[in-house]
Design an enzyme around this catalytic site. Structure first.
Site, short mmCIF file in Angstrom:
data_model
loop_
_atom_site.label_atom_id
_atom_site.label_comp_id
_atom_site.label_asym_id
_atom_site.label_seq_id
_atom_site.Cartn_x
_atom_site.Cartn_y
_atom_site.Cartn_z
N GLY A 1 1.14 74.53 24.05
CA GLY A 1 0.42 73.82 25.11
C GLY A 1 1.06 72.50 25.42
CD GLU A 2 4.42 69.69 28.71
OE1 GLU A 2 4.87 70.83 28.84
OE2 GLU A 2 5.07 68.66 28.92
N GLY A 3 -0.08 68.57 27.04
CA GLY A 3 -1.05 67.64 27.63
C GLY A 3 -0.31 66.54 28.35
CB THR A 4 -1.48 63.44 30.04
OG1 THR A 4 -2.65 63.58 29.26
CG2 THR A 4 -1.78 63.67 31.49
CE1 TYR A 5 -1.27 61.73 22.99
CE2 TYR A 5 -2.82 62.02 24.78
CZ TYR A 5 -2.54 61.98 23.43
OH TYR A 5 -3.54 62.20 22.53
CB ALA A 6 1.09 65.28 23.14
CB VAL A 7 5.12 69.09 23.86
CG1 VAL A 7 5.36 70.60 23.92
CG2 VAL A 7 5.68 68.41 25.10
CE LYS B 1 -2.27 65.79 21.42
NZ LYS B 1 -3.74 65.74 21.52
CG ASP C 1 -12.73 63.63 27.06
OD1 ASP C 1 -13.55 64.03 27.92
OD2 ASP C 1 -11.52 63.93 27.09
N1 LIG Z 1 -4.98 71.82 16.93
C1 LIG Z 1 -4.58 72.67 17.86
N2 LIG Z 1 -4.43 73.97 17.57
C2 LIG Z 1 -4.02 74.83 18.52
N3 LIG Z 1 -3.72 74.51 19.78
C3 LIG Z 1 -3.83 73.23 20.15
C4 LIG Z 1 -4.28 72.25 19.23
N4 LIG Z 1 -4.30 71.06 19.85
C5 LIG Z 1 -3.91 71.29 21.11
N5 LIG Z 1 -3.63 72.59 21.31
C6 LIG Z 1 -3.16 73.22 22.55
O1 LIG Z 1 -2.29 72.33 23.23
C7 LIG Z 1 -2.79 71.98 24.52
C8 LIG Z 1 -2.52 70.52 24.80
O2 LIG Z 1 -3.34 69.72 23.98
P1 LIG Z 1 -3.57 68.18 24.23
O3 LIG Z 1 -4.68 67.74 23.35
O4 LIG Z 1 -2.26 67.46 24.09
O5 LIG Z 1 -3.89 68.02 25.72
P2 LIG Z 1 -5.18 68.40 26.57
O6 LIG Z 1 -6.38 67.92 25.86
O7 LIG Z 1 -5.14 69.83 26.94
O8 LIG Z 1 -4.89 67.60 27.86
P3 LIG Z 1 -4.95 66.03 28.07
O9 LIG Z 1 -3.70 65.44 27.54
O10 LIG Z 1 -5.03 65.92 29.55
O11 LIG Z 1 -6.16 65.57 27.35
C9 LIG Z 1 -4.27 72.32 24.45
O12 LIG Z 1 -4.77 72.65 25.72
C10 LIG Z 1 -4.29 73.51 23.50
O13 LIG Z 1 -3.99 74.71 24.19
#
Ligand SMILES: Nc1ncnc2c1ncn2[C@@H]1O[C@H](COP(=O)(O)OP(=O)(O)OP(=O)(O)O)[C@@H](O)[C@H]1O
Ligand SMILES: [Mg+2]
Lengths: 334, 371
Positions: A25-31, A47, A140
């Site tokens: 997965g990928e979020g705004t500040y992390a992969v 992360k 959140d």
């Molecule tokens: N502990 C974990 N176990 C399994 N998958 C995870 C875990 N944490 C995050 N992920 C996966 O990675 C993705 C990105 O997570 P992350 O928390 O960085 O961003 P987000 O919450 O989806 O977005 P944002 O950065 O906008 O809050 C998630 O949507 C999820 O699919």
């Protein structure tokens, strides 16, 4: 003067203890990667915080996540197993939690028993209580941030917006919490708020678990006010003293508060005690909302049926487990 | 026990950890503090703290010597007059490294600069205190002979501001700083974070101080005043003075590594107003317990040792802790500017051995061939 990172051996551990297998997965500040702790063969999520991406250095959300998770060891809070640095990236090693509550809510093939809902809400409240007794607001809470372990334990995750409870007199930003779960004091732009904003969000999640659809899905910030008060009544000076002095309190459509019977119809599967708890958690006036302690001690958790044991809770049908669920909206970053 | 007391009016937050478990455990504020990274990773005994500083100083010296050797080697290869003067250029003769005590005094001088800097930015106390904590922790892991404190200090302040939600853009942060570019601050951010072992949460004495302020009012003013003519204004004055005491004395000391935040808060109150604080503690240890017992129906448990004996032991223990804390805070040495200029020079050459060797070499060259 040397300022290279590589010659410092103070990080908890190095990247050689872990393998990064594939991106999940990928979020705004992390992969986020699926990884493995090599010494124990334990599955982990890694992360990787993108550094050097922001002109002001390390991202605030990343710092918050590290700051709070380091202090939060609890069965119902995601475990930060380790932190390590590798070639200028910051890596959080988290327990691997492939499922979240949002996926379960959306999965039409799963039926929720009242005892299942009770179990999820109980675990959510325990995690929230642990935050609050450490003077930490999550800010959140939403189904997408409530992750579920393979053994069924629910864990609060995503502490990127968390903060310590303000010192007396300190201003806070009201631009927190994904819109649908935002408490009315935040909608009104209050500069001072409390743990009650998290309790509101839990109340809305509780409702969503019963309805299997978002309870207050506002289309935008203005609509959110309308949707919220259409469902719960427009706050007045009578039921919420001083509400009219909040920054964004103006020209509201006036809706009457719902009668008990209306709420009964809305949550037809809820017992009277379940309804009581929802009502207490979604009081418009934050001072009237129950605290996590009161919620945990509520009669709802004592009446039959007992909360389902986590290991017996419904799980995602296995083939869909890895399917990425798009969140309904992006939360607002501060 | 003291942590217990710091809760003031908010003692309803304890809930049984697991209702279904047979052993019902109640989690106290004390327990929560013991789980914090501050307690687990950054608490020391006095001996332990001194030992850690000594170790870091040794590490710094050996780092500086390694750098010296490398610089010497480089000059040997580039300067043909080197061989002629080699005997005069050994580390033994030339390298003048900081002792553990000098390193300590040097850091106190820089700690004072943190206060000046955060004041000039009008940053909240919370940021100031966290920056101080970051800086002190950094130099419990690294030596000034590895990283010069000037930029480390800036980075600690910048990072503390972010960690405490007091965001400033890097440009506005660097703008008033002499000869400092964003890069100088940001390049160290990661190093500081990892030196902090990725723990950013700092418990300061200010929150418990506020808790005590509320509890003083409850205990000393209700239902009747415990000290004749005591008014709430006197408690406000005490609170403000104790806050000031913490900023002026406690912040710069190492007390945060040695005592829990409620102890430090009580020390501030005790040193500010002994009479009121003593009365409060006595009421807390000797009076309120008996009141509670009466309310519970007056049935005393004969199997336990007399309550009063335990209480007076705990009371004495607490007072001696408070006094130890005050003494330690007040004994933090001041470092004069001259003193620090002297150490600064040493530090500069420890970090830049090439400059030191070249300076010496040039001197030797102008003085002519050695005898
Ligand atoms: N502990 C974990 N176990 C399994 N998958 C995870 C875990 N944490 C995050 N992920 C996966 O990675 C993705 C990105 O997570 P992350 O928390 O960085 O961003 P987000 O919450 O989806 O977005 P944002 O950065 O906008 O809050 C998630 O949507 C999820 O699919
Ligand atoms: Mg998320």
């Amino acid at each position: 003067m040397t300022s290279t990172i590589t010659n410092v051996q103070v990080a908890n551990s190095t990247c050689s203890n872990y393998s990064k297998d594939r991106k999940v997965g990928e979020g705004t500040y992390a992969v986020v990667y699926l990884g493995k702790q090599l010494s124990t063969d334990r599955r982990t999520a890694i992360k990787e915080i993108k550094t050097g991406l922001f002109k002001d250095g390390l991202d605030m959300s990343a710092l918050r996540e590290v700051k709070y998770l380091q202090e939060m060891k609890h069965e119902n809070v995601i475990e930060l197993i380790d932190v390590f640095s590798a070639s200028n990236s910051l890596n959080l090693v988290l327990e691997y939690l492939p499922c979240d509550l949002e996926m379960l809510i959306k999965e039409q093939s799963i039926i929720f028993k009242p005892s299942d809902i009770k179990s999820w809400i109980l675990m959510t409240l325990r995690g929230v209580h642990h935050c609050h007794r450490n003077f930490i607001l999550h800010r959140d809470l939403k189904p997408n941030n409530l992750l579920i372990s393979p053994s069924g334990q629910l864990k609060l995750a995503d502490f990127g917006l968390a903060r310590s409870l303000g010192n007396p007199g300190e201003d806070l930003t009201s631009n927190v919490v994904t819109r649908w779960y935002r408490a009315p004091e935040l909608l009104f732009g209050a500069r001072h708020y409390t743990e009650a904003i998290d309790i509101w969000a839990v109340g809305i999640i509780f409702a969503e678990l019963m309805l299997r659809t978002p309870y207050l899905p506002g289309k935008d910030d203005v609509d959110q006010l309308d949707v919220t008060f259409r469902a719960l009544g427009t706050p007045t000076e009578q039921n919420w003293p001083n509400v009219s002095s909040l920054p964004l309190y103006n020209s509201l459509r006036v809706y009457p508060p719902p009668s008990r019977q209306e709420l009964r119809n809305r949550f037809s599967a809820a017992t009277e005690k379940a309804l009581d708890l929802i009502i207490q958690m979604t009081q418009l006036d934050p001072n009237m909302r129950c605290a996590s302690t009161e919620a945990l001690l509520h009669d709802y958790f004592l009446e039959m049926p007992r909360a389902t044991d986590p290991s017996e809770l419904p799980q995602m049908p296995s083939k869909k487990k890895s399917e990425k669920n798009e969140p309904p909206q992006k939360k607002v970053k501060v | 026990m003291v942590e217990e007391m710091s809760r003031g009016n908010e003692n309803k937050s304890d809930v049984k950890e697991d209702e279904s478990a047979s052993k019902k455990r109640v989690i106290t504020r004390d327990d929560l503090y013991r789980r914090s990274s501050q307690f687990r990773m950054w608490s020391y005994t006095r001996e332990g703290l001194d030992e850690q500083k000594f170790k870091v100083n040794e590490k710094g010296k050996s780092h500086a010597l390694k750098e010296f050797a490398a610089a010497l080697e480089k000059i040997r290869q580039t300067d043909e007059t080197f061989n002629q003067f080699e005997s005069e250029l050994s580390a033994d003769k030339l390298a003048d490294l900081l002792t553990a005590d000098e390193e300590k005094r040097y850091l106190i001088f820089y700690s004072e600069n943190i206060i000046k800097l955060t004041n000039s930015f009008r940053m909240p106390t919370q940021v100031k205190a966290t920056a101080m904590s970051f800086f002190k922790k950094f130099y419990l892991v690294n030596s000034v002979m590895e990283y010069h404190p000037k930029n480390v200090l800036y980075t600690c302040v910048f990072l503390a501001a972010k960690s405490e939600n007091y965001f400033m853009s890097i440009e506005s942060f660097c703008h008033p700083l002499p000869k400092t570019e964003p890069k100088d601050v940001l390049d160290l951010e990661f190093l500081v974070l990892s030196s902090l072992k990725f723990t950013l949460f700092v418990h300061h004495p200010f929150r418990p101080l506020y808790g005590f302020f509320l509890d003083f009012q409850t205990v000393l003013l209700h239902p009747e005043t415990a000290i004749p003519n005591l008014k709430v204004e006197a408690l406000c004055t005490l609170y403000d003075a104790a806050k000031k005491w913490l900023s002026e004395h406690a912040l710069i000391s190492d007390v945060g590594f040695l005592f829990s935040p409620p102890h430090i808060a009580l020390a501030a109150m005790y040193d500010t107003n002994k009479k009121i604080t003593e009365k409060y503690l006595k009421m807390k240890y000797f009076v309120s317990n008996t009141v509670e017992q009466k309310q519970e129906g007056g049935q005393s448990d004969n199997t336990k040792p007399p309550e009063s004996e335990i209480n007076s032991k705990n009371y004495e223990l607490l007072l001696s802790t408070i006094n130890e804390c005050i003494t330690l805070i007040k004994s933090t040495p001041k470092t004069t500017r001259e003193d620090s200029t002297e150490i600064d020079k040493k530090c500069f050459y420890a970090l830049n051995p090439e400059r030191l060797i070249k300076k010496r070499l040039n001197k030797l060259k102008t003085a002519g061939t050695p005898a």
